[in-house]
Design a protein around this motif. Structure first.
Motif, short mmCIF file in Angstrom:
data_model
loop_
_atom_site.label_atom_id
_atom_site.label_comp_id
_atom_site.label_asym_id
_atom_site.label_seq_id
_atom_site.Cartn_x
_atom_site.Cartn_y
_atom_site.Cartn_z
N UNK A 155 -16.27 -19.14 -13.73
CA UNK A 155 -16.72 -18.98 -12.35
C UNK A 155 -16.59 -20.28 -11.56
N UNK A 156 -15.89 -21.27 -12.13
CA UNK A 156 -15.71 -22.52 -11.42
C UNK A 156 -14.56 -22.45 -10.43
N UNK A 157 -14.16 -23.61 -9.96
CA UNK A 157 -13.01 -23.65 -9.04
C UNK A 157 -11.74 -23.27 -9.76
N UNK A 158 -10.79 -22.75 -9.04
CA UNK A 158 -9.51 -22.43 -9.63
C UNK A 158 -9.56 -21.18 -10.48
N UNK A 159 -8.77 -21.14 -11.51
CA UNK A 159 -8.60 -19.92 -12.28
C UNK A 159 -8.52 -20.25 -13.75
N UNK A 160 -9.04 -19.37 -14.60
CA UNK A 160 -8.95 -19.55 -16.03
C UNK A 160 -8.70 -18.18 -16.64
N UNK B 174 -7.19 -27.52 -12.95
CA UNK B 174 -7.78 -26.58 -12.02
C UNK B 174 -8.98 -27.17 -11.29
N UNK C 192 -6.90 -26.69 -19.91
CA UNK C 192 -7.94 -25.81 -19.39
C UNK C 192 -9.28 -26.56 -19.28
N UNK D 256 -1.89 -24.64 -16.04
CA UNK D 256 -3.15 -23.91 -16.24
C UNK D 256 -3.79 -23.52 -14.91
N UNK E 290 -8.54 -13.75 -6.73
CA UNK E 290 -10.00 -13.94 -6.66
C UNK E 290 -10.48 -13.12 -5.48
N UNK F 59 -11.55 -12.03 -15.38
CA UNK F 59 -11.69 -13.30 -16.10
C UNK F 59 -12.99 -14.02 -15.76
N UNK F 60 -13.63 -13.60 -14.67
CA UNK F 60 -14.90 -14.23 -14.30
C UNK F 60 -15.58 -13.42 -13.22
N UNK F 61 -16.90 -13.47 -13.22
CA UNK F 61 -17.65 -12.75 -12.18
C UNK F 61 -18.93 -13.53 -11.91
N UNK F 62 -19.33 -13.58 -10.66
CA UNK F 62 -20.59 -14.26 -10.34
C UNK F 62 -21.16 -13.70 -9.05
N UNK G 21 -12.84 -13.10 -10.50
CA UNK G 21 -11.45 -13.52 -10.72
C UNK G 21 -10.81 -12.46 -11.59
N UNK H 130 -4.04 -16.62 -6.81
CA UNK H 130 -3.93 -17.62 -7.88
C UNK H 130 -2.67 -17.35 -8.70
#
Lengths: 468, 468
Positions: free
Chosen positions: A323-328, B39, B99, B168, B216, B316-319, B338, B375
């Motif tokens: 959930x940080x900056x950018x993408x993972x 990132x 990463x 990355x 995103x 890949x991420x949620x918040x 994301x 992204x």
């Protein structure tokens, strides 16, 4: 002391409140500056500091006040005699803890450095976390007592005060404390100051409160975070599982789909709905004030009914993966959500909790797992419209404010009201001076200066009326 | 230099690699210690530091090396002549960025302080972020060049090297750089070292790569965070809306539901599926290694087909809302996720992106809004099984490792391979020495010491074979 006596004592108390406003604000600022965030263990010392500050203030007025340890944050208990044999013994309740302040960057002022500012409409507001919820509110009563005592050397009725420090984090210590100290805390009824006015001119007494069940769920899939390239399409993604669970909570009409959820929920009588309609709150006004326009819950009901008389399921927070900056490009090992239910009527908190857990478990794949963490539970409350105490309070409030007091429902939960009923056999009178734009629980919380000032005057009037 | 010549030169180079292992490890540790997280803007200086380190290393071997600025993190470009007129000109590619390392508390060692440890099976591993992805891998080629040069004073073929620092984080600067420097970078084909072995005994050349689209999305509802008691049941909750969108992405059979998503996706030929089946990777083994047992994607397909030849949609991420300790009864103003798509065959990244955005917008209530942030996007790649270059590399790898090299698919995306094809007209040979348990993108990333050592020997063998 008879009614004429207390009523005769009122005017100089009101004048003293007016004259003492600057000093009372200074005291409020001191309390707001203490960051007593109960849900975050990092602020434990500050919670105790707020309790000690309140105990000292009450002692300075002449209360027999003390800070009382619990397994969590401490309670403040204070006693003061007063009034004739006919005058009631009241228990006043408030909470000194506050909500977290994140996201901090959205605050225009330091949340713990209160200021007085001019609102867009020219009225004065007091900014800061807890100014409205609940430090400013609870001090309206304390300051009314201070004024009465300083003018007359006495109080018009016997007063016990209970301040807790865990209201914003599920009140885990409250029931044990009430049970252990029932004899000391039992009064004729409780006065609770943690609610809002109907609007800036219309005071309100809340006769209905929704209950609350809080649950945190964590879904776990693989035993580590995975590369979504190597494993995507083959490995379970806990965010997908969680999203499906949460999406399934409501059907297309906005109803909660958990089996048995609506057991104990009664339809609101037409006459009550008509009375609420007469308050003139349109869906457009209610939602327009927060940048929305379409009621989002159960279809075909007004916003007042939705928020005062209907149960809900709301996701209060969700997190998983990067959930940080950018993408993972990761598939997370786990994802979690905080979910709360507002309860009405006879919905039972523990039945709802168990039904929710079953609902979730039924949606977890066999090779994944889910765990639950409990965050409080309390039933909804409905108070009698027709009690003499409520009528006296209603009349006293109507004397202070431009418009007569309204008897309204309330969407929020104040579990203490249920606990006072079940553990101490006391009804509560819910009077508060918050406004709907106070942004409680949000950045830029504020309290109207008028709420703080006329709130004190209102309590003086209510005490005079109750003592009569 | 003819084939016999290069082959005759090989043995002393392999010996030199063996003798120099300790020193090459020391150099690798230096590179891993630089936290070049592309990132996160906080690590920009460290990305540049890694580029400068590599440029200096290449210069020390005799390359004409330079750090080249871009709008983002810099590239490293280096040139070295070599070989006969028949020998090819190769472009070697790797990436020096890594990463993020969160959650840091799950690492057993400092991610940026590499160590050598014994794995459970007794083999030696090198721990640290980037050891496998991709610092350790790219250095296998650099060290092979170093050994060849130090033994023979030359290289067996002309070598250009390109290292990027944004792999990355979607490689935003890569295409412009390739376009602006096409004449300098064009070679006969590319060698890319960012992939894995089939298993610890079986080297592999990847002939298929999935593409990647990253998006995103942020859903916004009310203009502020709301108290879930006062507004719950009436106000839109962006987490609910987002959960519904994400839950709708897959149907009950695991297929992605975005209209047109499977256009350009061909079924894998039976003979290829049989070949993959013969590799002996059961669903149980593949998923058992990560603590799972049930394939989660499209039903009725093997895990190898799911990860090598089928497209995916993964969150890949949620918040959103309150995600700290304890509980906060808030309705968030916004929630975000994301989402990435792995692409195969002729799926077009921008068509998929547009279809996804339409899919999301169709699920946003009229009084709420959604915004998108791009992204990266790259199509899937399929390389010719039967090219002479791939056959030479396959034979060279089979000489080094216990088992013959396999031609396999690959679930991850290496957009550079598509860019080399479309912008420079070059095919790529994908050879890497990672293992499936290297935990790349996860805590406790590692690289087998054997991968680092025999990887260098493999590149020496491949260069000898290509030069023949």
């Amino acid at each position: 002391m008879n009614h004429a006596g207390a009523a005769a004592q009122l005017e100089p108390v009101l004048s003293r409140i007016d004259d003492d406003l600057a000093a009372s604000l200074k005291r409020m600022f001191e309390l707001v500056r203490i960051p007593s965030i109960s849900t975050d263990p990092a602020y434990s010392a500050q919670c105790r500091q707020a309790a000690e500050w309140l105990s000292a203030e009450l002692a300075s007025i002449g209360f027999d006040a003390s800070v009382r340890d619990t397994a969590g944050h401490p309670m403040v208990v204070a006693h003061h005699e007063g009034g004739s044999a006919d005058a009631p013994h009241v228990l006043f309740y408030g909470h000194y803890d506050v909500q977290p302040v994140d996201p901090l960057e959205l605050w225009d002022t330091d949340p713990f450095e209160p200021t007085i500012r001019n609102a867009a409409d020219g009225s004065k507001i007091i900014t800061g976390r807890g100014t409205a919820d609940d430090k400013g509110q609870l001090l309206t009563f304390v300051e009314a007592c201070r004024a009465w005592k300083s003018v007359h050397g006495s109080l018009p009725c016997r007063v016990t005060i209970l301040f807790e420090g865990e209201e914003e984090s599920g009140s885990p210590s409250l029931k044990p404390f009430l049970q252990a100290n029932a004899g000391e805390l039992k009064a004729d009824f409780a006065l609770v100051c943690d609610t809002s006015m109907w609007d800036a001119e219309t005071p309100a007494i809340s006769t209905g409160l929704r209950g609350l069940v809080g649950e945190e769920i964590t879904v776990r899939a693989a035993d580590r975070d995975l590369h979504s390239g190597y494993f995507g399409g083959a490995a379970a993604n806990p965010i997908h599982i969680l999203a499906k669970v949460l999406a399934d909570l409501h059907d297309e009409t906005g109803r909660v789909t958990i089996p048995g959820f609506y057991e104990g929920v009664e339809e609101t009588p037409d006459e009550i709905l008509r009375q609420w309609e007469s308050l003139g709150a349109s869906n457009e006004d209610f939602l327009g004030a927060i940048g929305l326009s379409l009621p989002a819950g159960e279809q075909g009901r007004s916003v007042l009914e939705l928020t005062w008389a209907r149960p809900t399921a709301e996701v209060n927070g969700i997190t998983g993966g990067y959930t940080g900056e950018g993408f993972k490009t990761v598939i997370a090992a786990e994802a979690s959500a905080k979910v709360s239910f507002r309860l009405v009527g006879d919905q039972d908190p523990e039945t709802i909790r168990a039904a929710f857990r079953d609902f979730v478990r039924a949606r977890i794949p066999a090779d994944c797992s889910v765990s639950f963490e409990e965050h409080g539970g309390s039933p909804g409350i409905r108070l009698p419209y027709d009690s003499p105490v409520i009528q006296k309070a209603k009349d006293a409030l109507s004397d202070e404010w431009p418009k007569p007091a309204a008897l309204i429902g309330m969407g929020g939960s104040i579990p203490i009201v249920g606990d006072f009923q079940s553990l101490l056999g006391m009804d509560s009178v819910l009077v508060g001076f918050g406004l709907s734009d106070d942004r409680i629980h949000s950045p830029n919380e504020k309290y109207a200066l008028k709420s703080f000032h006329k709130g004190q005057r209102s309590w003086a009037r209510i005490m005079a009326a109750l003592a009569g």
